[in-house]
Design a protein around this motif. Sequence first.
Motif, PDB file in Angstrom:
ATOM      1  N   ARG A  11       6.252   3.812  -2.897  1.00  0.00           N
ATOM      2  CA  ARG A  11       7.564   3.179  -3.005  1.00  0.00           C
ATOM      3  C   ARG A  11       8.552   3.800  -2.013  1.00  0.00           C
ATOM      4  NH1 ARG A  11      10.630   4.343  -8.322  1.00  0.00           N
ATOM      5  NH2 ARG A  11      10.867   6.318  -7.246  1.00  0.00           N
ATOM      6  N   LYS A  13       7.974   5.399   0.703  1.00  0.00           N
ATOM      7  CA  LYS A  13       7.600   5.065   2.074  1.00  0.00           C
ATOM      8  C   LYS A  13       8.027   3.627   2.411  1.00  0.00           C
ATOM      9  CE  LYS A  13       3.449   4.144   4.644  1.00  0.00           C
ATOM     10  NZ  LYS A  13       2.071   3.775   4.359  1.00  0.00           N
ATOM     11  N   MET A  14       7.759   2.715   1.450  1.00  0.00           N
ATOM     12  CA  MET A  14       8.034   1.300   1.707  1.00  0.00           C
ATOM     13  C   MET A  14       9.526   0.990   1.724  1.00  0.00           C
ATOM     14  SD  MET A  14       5.024  -0.421   1.771  1.00  0.00           S
ATOM     15  CE  MET A  14       5.433  -2.070   1.271  1.00  0.00           C
ATOM     16  N   GLN A  15      10.272   1.691   0.883  1.00  0.00           N
ATOM     17  CA  GLN A  15      11.700   1.369   0.811  1.00  0.00           C
ATOM     18  C   GLN A  15      12.423   1.705   2.098  1.00  0.00           C
ATOM     19  OE1 GLN A  15      12.709   3.222  -2.885  1.00  0.00           O
ATOM     20  NE2 GLN A  15      12.785   1.275  -3.969  1.00  0.00           N
ATOM     21  N   LEU A  20      10.033  -6.552   4.687  1.00  0.00           N
ATOM     22  CA  LEU A  20       8.848  -6.743   3.862  1.00  0.00           C
ATOM     23  C   LEU A  20       8.387  -8.194   3.992  1.00  0.00           C
ATOM     24  CD1 LEU A  20       9.642  -4.857   0.569  1.00  0.00           C
ATOM     25  CD2 LEU A  20       7.845  -4.357   2.199  1.00  0.00           C
ATOM     26  N   ARG A  21       7.092  -8.385   3.779  1.00  0.00           N
ATOM     27  CA  ARG A  21       6.505  -9.711   3.856  1.00  0.00           C
ATOM     28  C   ARG A  21       7.277 -10.717   2.999  1.00  0.00           C
ATOM     29  NH1 ARG A  21       0.934 -12.068   3.604  1.00  0.00           N
ATOM     30  NH2 ARG A  21       1.098 -12.400   1.375  1.00  0.00           N
ATOM     31  N   GLU A  23       7.236 -14.602   1.893  1.00  0.00           N
ATOM     32  CA  GLU A  23       6.367 -15.780   1.954  1.00  0.00           C
ATOM     33  C   GLU A  23       7.073 -16.994   2.537  1.00  0.00           C
ATOM     34  OE1 GLU A  23       4.073 -16.572  -1.494  1.00  0.00           O
ATOM     35  OE2 GLU A  23       3.152 -14.592  -1.481  1.00  0.00           O
TER      36      GLU A  23
ATOM     37  N   ILE B 153       7.564   1.191 -11.522  1.00  0.00           N
ATOM     38  CA  ILE B 153       7.606   2.292 -10.557  1.00  0.00           C
ATOM     39  C   ILE B 153       7.954   1.758  -9.169  1.00  0.00           C
ATOM     40  CG2 ILE B 153       6.234   4.105  -9.447  1.00  0.00           C
ATOM     41  CD1 ILE B 153       4.629   4.274 -12.052  1.00  0.00           C
ATOM     42  N   LEU B 154       7.387   0.599  -8.834  1.00  0.00           N
ATOM     43  CA  LEU B 154       7.532   0.085  -7.469  1.00  0.00           C
ATOM     44  C   LEU B 154       8.923  -0.467  -7.177  1.00  0.00           C
ATOM     45  CD1 LEU B 154       4.129  -1.649  -6.835  1.00  0.00           C
ATOM     46  CD2 LEU B 154       5.005   0.393  -5.717  1.00  0.00           C
ATOM     47  N   ASP B 155       9.636  -0.876  -8.230  1.00  0.00           N
ATOM     48  CA  ASP B 155      11.020  -1.289  -8.051  1.00  0.00           C
ATOM     49  C   ASP B 155      11.161  -2.396  -6.993  1.00  0.00           C
ATOM     50  OD1 ASP B 155      13.678  -1.259  -8.546  1.00  0.00           O
ATOM     51  OD2 ASP B 155      14.127   0.439  -7.227  1.00  0.00           O
ATOM     52  N   ILE B 157       8.878  -3.747  -4.862  1.00  0.00           N
ATOM     53  CA  ILE B 157       7.886  -3.882  -3.801  1.00  0.00           C
ATOM     54  C   ILE B 157       6.718  -4.717  -4.342  1.00  0.00           C
ATOM     55  CG2 ILE B 157       6.227  -2.609  -2.356  1.00  0.00           C
ATOM     56  CD1 ILE B 157       8.321  -0.275  -2.518  1.00  0.00           C
ATOM     57  N   PRO B 158       6.347  -5.791  -3.636  1.00  0.00           N
ATOM     58  CA  PRO B 158       5.324  -6.681  -4.195  1.00  0.00           C
ATOM     59  C   PRO B 158       3.936  -6.025  -4.288  1.00  0.00           C
ATOM     60  CG  PRO B 158       5.987  -7.418  -2.002  1.00  0.00           C
ATOM     61  CD  PRO B 158       6.890  -6.286  -2.363  1.00  0.00           C
ATOM     62  N   ASP B 163      -0.221  -1.374   1.230  1.00  0.00           N
ATOM     63  CA  ASP B 163      -0.414  -0.062   0.622  1.00  0.00           C
ATOM     64  C   ASP B 163      -0.650  -0.155  -0.885  1.00  0.00           C
ATOM     65  OD1 ASP B 163      -0.136   1.010   3.049  1.00  0.00           O
ATOM     66  OD2 ASP B 163       1.869   1.874   2.750  1.00  0.00           O
ATOM     67  N   VAL B 164       0.130  -1.034  -1.523  1.00  0.00           N
ATOM     68  CA  VAL B 164       0.005  -1.164  -2.974  1.00  0.00           C
ATOM     69  C   VAL B 164      -1.335  -1.812  -3.319  1.00  0.00           C
ATOM     70  CG1 VAL B 164       1.020  -2.153  -5.052  1.00  0.00           C
ATOM     71  CG2 VAL B 164       2.508  -1.362  -3.204  1.00  0.00           C
TER      72      VAL B 164
END
Lengths: 123, 185
Positions: A11, A13-15, A20-21, A23, B153-155, B157-158, B163-164
């Motif tokens: 999370r 790292k991604m934030q 983000l992808r 659709e 937890i991911l808040d 993030i899909p 990574d997920v």
Amino acid sequence: MKSLEELKAIREKMQNQIGLRNEAEANIRVVVGMATCGIASGARPVLNALSTAVQEKGLSNIVVTQTGCIGLCQFEPIVEITEADKEKVTYVKMTAEKALEVVEKHLVRGQIVKEYTIQNYIK
Amino acid sequence: MMPEISLNVLDVAQNSIRADATLIIITVTADRKKDTMTIVIKDNGCGMTKEQVTHVLDPFFTTRTTRKVGLGIPFFQYAATSTGGNFSIDSVVGEGTMVTASFILSHIDRMPLGDMTSTMHTLITLNNRIDFLYTYTVDDKSFTLDTREIRMILDGIPLNSPDVSNYIREFLSENKQEVDQGIIL
């Protein structure tokens, strides 16, 4: 046991990454038939191969999804590729290996793999 | 017939998705002492009337319009009952449906469980709006994956972000290995 702790690192790292992808931005749709007929003839490995390859190659304009019975059960597993302003391409009797070839040729380079299309089977 | 039971699970879960479920609970329980394996797929989808429930076991019934046969449920039922096991469907309109299949583990006609990790990974990463609660139990060991917990937890993030998605696959396969010690069910 693998714990959920690692998710927190993902999370964080991604934030920090933007874009983000989304659709809605995807202009190519790859659809796999996942009804009983598709699953029984091997749609699951095809779908897995497609979604993994699209993710790994970072093809963010492509969305891989599933649908029910396409109505051509004898040709399953079926993969349909729809691009804006282009005619839909229907690939039939797919396998994971053929799917990877389609990713490489069709999705990356834009060349239709004619020998796997339905036209090649019904002529 | 499906070559592995995990494909029956994937197929029946697709019915739950079509029934607009928001939560699908899948449990696989193998007990080598009792010589049984039980699979339950429970959803909170639109459910079926009593009449529809009696119809779904008939291969010539389907709610689809693309073709006239629906083999998913009859396949699963046959896979279970041909081993001397049981099969049942309970459904309430507006509340959801529960499909239970039990198998005699050592019966020669029992199909292998197959790649449950792939089935669950496919379901979870391709149905971003649906939550899954998956429990895998062999004898006295067990693990659970709850996508509601993961989402918290991911808040935002899909679950299908690379990574997920990789994490979920590893979670499923490592914990399965730990529960069944690599025996092939």
